[in-house]
Enzyme design. Sequence first.
Site, PDB file in Angstrom:
ATOM      1  CG  MET A 117      -0.223  -1.957   1.735  1.00  0.00           C
ATOM      2  SD  MET A 117      -0.540  -3.355   0.628  1.00  0.00           S
ATOM      3  CE  MET A 117      -1.410  -2.534  -0.722  1.00  0.00           C
ATOM      4  CG  HIS A 118      -5.361  -0.967   2.855  1.00  0.00           C
ATOM      5  ND1 HIS A 118      -5.461  -1.207   1.505  1.00  0.00           N
ATOM      6  CD2 HIS A 118      -5.078  -2.160   3.435  1.00  0.00           C
ATOM      7  CE1 HIS A 118      -5.264  -2.500   1.287  1.00  0.00           C
ATOM      8  NE2 HIS A 118      -5.017  -3.098   2.429  1.00  0.00           N
TER       9      HIS A 118
ATOM     10  CG  ASP B 181       2.478  -3.890   4.695  1.00  0.00           C
ATOM     11  OD1 ASP B 181       1.650  -4.059   3.771  1.00  0.00           O
ATOM     12  OD2 ASP B 181       2.132  -3.826   5.896  1.00  0.00           O
TER      13      ASP B 181
END
Length: 489
Positions: free
Chosen positions: A78-79, A237
């Site tokens: 992520m991110h 995830d």
Amino acid sequence: MLLGLDVGTGGSRAVVVDDRGKLVASASREHVPFRSPHPGWAEQDPEDWWRASQAAIRDVTAAHGVGKITAVGLTGQMHGAVMLDAKGEVLRPSLIWCDQRTDEECDWLHKRIGRERLIELTANPALPNFTLTKLLWVRKHEPEIFAQIAHVLCPKDYVRYRLTGTYAMDVQEASGTLLLDVAHRRWSSEVARIAGIPVEWLPQLFESPEVCAKISSQISESIGLILGTPVVAGAGDQGAGAVGMGILEPGSVSATIGTSGVVFAATAAPTRDPHGRLHTFCHAVPGRWHVMGVTQAAGLSLRWLRDTINPEASYDALTAEAAKIPAGSDGLLWTPYLLGERTPHLDSSARAAFVGLTASHGRGHLVRAVLEGVAYSLKDTFTLFAELGIPVKGVRLGGGGARGPLWREIQAAVYGYTSDILVAEEGAAFGAALLAGVGAGAWPDLDAACAAAIEVAQQIEPDRASVQRYAEGYQAYRKVYPALKGIRG
């Protein structure tokens, strides 16, 4: 046959699951390790994700017993900020989740919007991990790149773009950008406007099991997927991993140790921590949310120790030494802040430490202290759950930390809850495949998918003597961070 693809940090993993929820095949391809041109920086090339993802998909679709793929689900780290120009070309390497360079941008957002107002709008404070802060760093330090941005995606959504030609993102993933109105599951036009990010850069939003794209003609033949195969939105995830472990209903909680460590709890409504110590995100389950606490360097702590003291040793050999040491490591403590820390300290400058070393401590003590220190760090999240009234009915253990008996037993005793081990904990890719199954109509909803696919293999009851010893150790552990905070070099 349902395909799940996980675009992780270390590699891309593809799995095929049938409509009974059984794993049919899996394949993985490694990524080039992330680059760190300066301390605290972490960058990866999106083209490398695409290379590895194609190879993993080709491998798994060619495996024996795999027939026609009915639907595809994606998940991943992520991110990360993937910046594309108007032609869809990558403008620079992606700043990924563990990049810590954006402290100034976080401070700017809190001053510009107000920390409390930002939490009200997005359910989270500004942290260096989040996508928005990375975009602001590029605006300040690489204005010529920023001026060319036309699309912003996260890692798995870039791979979807390459598979389908579609710009899309699910609301669970979008929760980690700091640009989503988490309570209402839509982009926050107010945050985007104040931060100076055009809303037109942001992709269309979908719920995780929704079909949002189809495999394109440009790629279908080369990877063994049929033109027009539906692709669901998927999830980051942590969201997909929670689906793969059956963490759907309020009261269900998972503790997963991979490179990072996450304690994840499903909630019926967005539960905000007024201090921002927990992340509050949309769940991959439509109409539900989740809270989670993150330890930046969980499994990474054990890998770092192994690579430092005995690179040739297996993890099994090291944990066998640790198993000979009593609970509490004879007073030795480890704080796992190798990459700064998120929960509960929100401190990208936090530093790791062994505390309490004596001449009588050996390698087994060091290993056991790391296993215990990571569990203590995750225990911080359970402490916050109790403070905020978030129910915990039991815990399911996942990731590398659930594969060895010693770390399982340590976690159960530190958390103080009966802990489940699943028959097959296949991670986020498995959850992505279940999401694809719901999108394709194999199951009516995620509750039905998880009921078909997930089975508990073992329940670990906390050892009473260890629970008491770890309760004392945890109180000592909590004193280390404030004691060391004032003496950083």
